[in-house]
Design a protein around this motif. Sequence first.
Motif, PDB file in Angstrom:
ATOM      1  N   TYR A  60     -18.663  18.236  33.539  1.00 57.27           N
ATOM      2  CA  TYR A  60     -19.784  18.192  32.607  1.00 57.27           C
ATOM      3  C   TYR A  60     -19.264  17.859  31.220  1.00 57.27           C
ATOM      4  CZ  TYR A  60     -22.592  20.203  36.278  1.00 57.27           C
ATOM      5  OH  TYR A  60     -23.263  20.398  37.457  1.00 57.27           O
ATOM      6  N   LEU A  61     -20.024  17.037  30.507  1.00 59.64           N
ATOM      7  CA  LEU A  61     -19.644  16.600  29.172  1.00 59.64           C
ATOM      8  C   LEU A  61     -20.586  17.189  28.136  1.00 59.64           C
ATOM      9  CD1 LEU A  61     -19.248  12.831  30.089  1.00 59.64           C
ATOM     10  CD2 LEU A  61     -17.403  14.485  29.806  1.00 59.64           C
ATOM     11  N   THR A  62     -20.035  17.520  26.983  1.00 57.25           N
ATOM     12  CA  THR A  62     -20.868  17.966  25.871  1.00 57.25           C
ATOM     13  C   THR A  62     -21.421  16.727  25.154  1.00 57.25           C
ATOM     14  OG1 THR A  62     -19.053  17.960  24.295  1.00 57.25           O
ATOM     15  CG2 THR A  62     -19.426  20.022  25.531  1.00 57.25           C
ATOM     16  N   SER A  63     -22.355  16.949  24.263  1.00 60.48           N
ATOM     17  CA  SER A  63     -22.915  15.851  23.466  1.00 60.48           C
ATOM     18  C   SER A  63     -21.820  15.155  22.667  1.00 60.48           C
ATOM     19  CB  SER A  63     -23.991  16.370  22.516  1.00 60.48           C
ATOM     20  OG  SER A  63     -25.077  16.880  23.231  1.00 60.48           O
ATOM     21  N   GLU A  64     -20.937  15.939  22.082  1.00 60.02           N
ATOM     22  CA  GLU A  64     -19.851  15.378  21.273  1.00 60.02           C
ATOM     23  C   GLU A  64     -18.934  14.489  22.109  1.00 60.02           C
ATOM     24  OE1 GLU A  64     -20.524  18.727  21.412  1.00 60.02           O
ATOM     25  OE2 GLU A  64     -21.584  18.864  19.503  1.00 60.02           O
ATOM     26  N   GLU A  65     -18.592  14.965  23.297  1.00 64.83           N
ATOM     27  CA  GLU A  65     -17.721  14.186  24.181  1.00 64.83           C
ATOM     28  C   GLU A  65     -18.392  12.888  24.612  1.00 64.83           C
ATOM     29  OE1 GLU A  65     -15.129  17.570  26.505  1.00 64.83           O
ATOM     30  OE2 GLU A  65     -17.233  17.314  27.066  1.00 64.83           O
ATOM     31  N   LEU A  66     -19.668  12.973  24.979  1.00 62.88           N
ATOM     32  CA  LEU A  66     -20.377  11.781  25.445  1.00 62.88           C
ATOM     33  C   LEU A  66     -20.553  10.765  24.319  1.00 62.88           C
ATOM     34  CD1 LEU A  66     -21.575  10.393  27.840  1.00 62.88           C
ATOM     35  CD2 LEU A  66     -23.740  11.583  27.387  1.00 62.88           C
ATOM     36  N   CYS A  67     -20.853  11.229  23.123  1.00 53.45           N
ATOM     37  CA  CYS A  67     -20.960  10.321  21.974  1.00 53.45           C
ATOM     38  C   CYS A  67     -19.638   9.593  21.756  1.00 53.45           C
ATOM     39  CB  CYS A  67     -21.342  11.084  20.711  1.00 53.45           C
ATOM     40  SG  CYS A  67     -23.067  11.569  20.649  1.00 53.45           S
ATOM     41  N   GLY A 103     -35.730   9.722  28.283  1.00 48.89           N
ATOM     42  CA  GLY A 103     -35.456   9.862  29.715  1.00 48.89           C
ATOM     43  C   GLY A 103     -34.414   8.904  30.238  1.00 48.89           C
ATOM     44  N   ILE A 104     -33.630   8.306  29.363  1.00 52.51           N
ATOM     45  CA  ILE A 104     -32.600   7.360  29.801  1.00 52.51           C
ATOM     46  C   ILE A 104     -31.410   8.102  30.397  1.00 52.51           C
ATOM     47  CG2 ILE A 104     -30.953   5.610  29.005  1.00 52.51           C
ATOM     48  CD1 ILE A 104     -33.130   4.838  26.909  1.00 52.51           C
ATOM     49  N   LEU A 105     -30.994   9.193  29.742  1.00 50.03           N
ATOM     50  CA  LEU A 105     -29.861   9.978  30.220  1.00 50.03           C
ATOM     51  C   LEU A 105     -30.327  11.361  30.674  1.00 50.03           C
ATOM     52  CD1 LEU A 105     -27.100   9.219  27.558  1.00 50.03           C
ATOM     53  CD2 LEU A 105     -27.332   8.265  29.848  1.00 50.03           C
ATOM     54  N   PRO A 106     -30.041  11.721  31.924  1.00 47.09           N
ATOM     55  CA  PRO A 106     -30.373  13.067  32.376  1.00 47.09           C
ATOM     56  C   PRO A 106     -29.424  14.084  31.744  1.00 47.09           C
ATOM     57  CG  PRO A 106     -29.276  11.839  34.127  1.00 47.09           C
ATOM     58  CD  PRO A 106     -29.441  10.902  32.975  1.00 47.09           C
ATOM     59  N   PHE A 107     -29.921  15.292  31.528  1.00 50.13           N
ATOM     60  CA  PHE A 107     -29.106  16.320  30.886  1.00 50.13           C
ATOM     61  C   PHE A 107     -29.516  17.694  31.383  1.00 50.13           C
ATOM     62  CE2 PHE A 107     -32.845  15.687  28.357  1.00 50.13           C
ATOM     63  CZ  PHE A 107     -33.216  16.950  27.931  1.00 50.13           C
ATOM     64  N   ILE A 108     -28.681  18.657  31.085  1.00 49.87           N
ATOM     65  CA  ILE A 108     -28.933  20.052  31.421  1.00 49.87           C
ATOM     66  C   ILE A 108     -29.017  20.821  30.111  1.00 49.87           C
ATOM     67  CG2 ILE A 108     -27.989  22.098  32.547  1.00 49.87           C
ATOM     68  CD1 ILE A 108     -26.496  20.052  34.412  1.00 49.87           C
ATOM     69  N   GLN A 109     -30.104  21.536  29.929  1.00 47.97           N
ATOM     70  CA  GLN A 109     -30.313  22.305  28.702  1.00 47.97           C
ATOM     71  C   GLN A 109     -29.999  23.771  28.975  1.00 47.97           C
ATOM     72  OE1 GLN A 109     -32.165  21.013  25.648  1.00 47.97           O
ATOM     73  NE2 GLN A 109     -31.097  22.784  24.824  1.00 47.97           N
ATOM     74  N   LEU A 110     -29.049  24.298  28.234  1.00 47.09           N
ATOM     75  CA  LEU A 110     -28.717  25.716  28.265  1.00 47.09           C
ATOM     76  C   LEU A 110     -28.995  26.278  26.884  1.00 47.09           C
ATOM     77  CD1 LEU A 110     -25.273  25.423  30.095  1.00 47.09           C
ATOM     78  CD2 LEU A 110     -27.447  26.122  31.093  1.00 47.09           C
ATOM     79  N   PRO A 111     -29.107  27.581  26.765  1.00 41.32           N
ATOM     80  CA  PRO A 111     -29.335  28.141  25.422  1.00 41.32           C
ATOM     81  C   PRO A 111     -28.221  27.717  24.446  1.00 41.32           C
ATOM     82  CG  PRO A 111     -29.658  29.825  27.098  1.00 41.32           C
ATOM     83  CD  PRO A 111     -29.106  28.605  27.791  1.00 41.32           C
ATOM     84  N   GLY A 112     -28.587  26.919  23.469  1.00 42.85           N
ATOM     85  CA  GLY A 112     -27.636  26.485  22.451  1.00 42.85           C
ATOM     86  C   GLY A 112     -26.673  25.411  22.892  1.00 42.85           C
ATOM     87  N   LYS A 113     -26.889  24.796  24.060  1.00 35.23           N
ATOM     88  CA  LYS A 113     -25.932  23.813  24.564  1.00 35.23           C
ATOM     89  C   LYS A 113     -26.647  22.798  25.449  1.00 35.23           C
ATOM     90  CE  LYS A 113     -21.359  23.504  24.844  1.00 35.23           C
ATOM     91  NZ  LYS A 113     -20.562  23.295  23.678  1.00 35.23           N
ATOM     92  N   VAL A 114     -26.242  21.547  25.333  1.00 30.37           N
ATOM     93  CA  VAL A 114     -26.735  20.477  26.198  1.00 30.37           C
ATOM     94  C   VAL A 114     -25.520  19.904  26.905  1.00 30.37           C
ATOM     95  CG1 VAL A 114     -27.829  18.207  26.283  1.00 30.37           C
ATOM     96  CG2 VAL A 114     -28.689  19.939  24.705  1.00 30.37           C
ATOM     97  N   LEU A 115     -25.619  19.751  28.219  1.00 31.08           N
ATOM     98  CA  LEU A 115     -24.520  19.196  29.004  1.00 31.08           C
ATOM     99  C   LEU A 115     -25.007  17.998  29.798  1.00 31.08           C
ATOM    100  CD1 LEU A 115     -22.965  22.493  30.420  1.00 31.08           C
ATOM    101  CD2 LEU A 115     -22.137  21.125  28.493  1.00 31.08           C
ATOM    102  N   PHE A 116     -24.073  17.085  30.056  1.00 26.80           N
ATOM    103  CA  PHE A 116     -24.360  15.877  30.821  1.00 26.80           C
ATOM    104  C   PHE A 116     -23.410  15.823  31.997  1.00 26.80           C
ATOM    105  CE2 PHE A 116     -25.464  15.252  26.444  1.00 26.80           C
ATOM    106  CZ  PHE A 116     -26.683  14.603  26.491  1.00 26.80           C
ATOM    107  N   ARG A 117     -23.951  15.677  33.202  1.00 29.18           N
ATOM    108  CA  ARG A 117     -23.121  15.567  34.401  1.00 29.18           C
ATOM    109  C   ARG A 117     -22.471  14.188  34.398  1.00 29.18           C
ATOM    110  NH1 ARG A 117     -26.850  16.568  38.451  1.00 29.18           N
ATOM    111  NH2 ARG A 117     -26.574  18.771  38.080  1.00 29.18           N
ATOM    112  N   GLU A 118     -21.157  14.156  34.502  1.00 27.18           N
ATOM    113  CA  GLU A 118     -20.406  12.903  34.435  1.00 27.18           C
ATOM    114  C   GLU A 118     -20.897  11.895  35.472  1.00 27.18           C
ATOM    115  OE1 GLU A 118     -15.827  11.898  33.586  1.00 27.18           O
ATOM    116  OE2 GLU A 118     -16.167  12.993  35.449  1.00 27.18           O
TER     117      GLU A 118
END
Length: 71
Positions: free
Chosen positions: A13-20, A37-52
């Motif tokens: 999983y990538l953070t927003s900073e890593e993906l940018c 809706g271009i990039l799927p993401f997972i929203q957690l409290p205080g954090k957004v993650l992207f599945r590689e």
Amino acid sequence: MKTHKPLFDGERYLTSEELCSILKISRRTLQDYRSNGILPFIQLPGKVLFRESDIKNVLEERLRPAYNSSL
């Protein structure tokens, strides 16, 4: 060791900073991709993650061949 990230269920999983950084885009552009809706993401409290694997799939689906001037 600083860049090592443990896998969760075999997935990275990538953070927003890593993906940018990987895509060479701004955080605002990433937010637009999420909102549209271009990039799927997972929203957690205080954090957004992207599945590689999701990011790779989106990039492959949107891949356009380079213009070939010899045709």
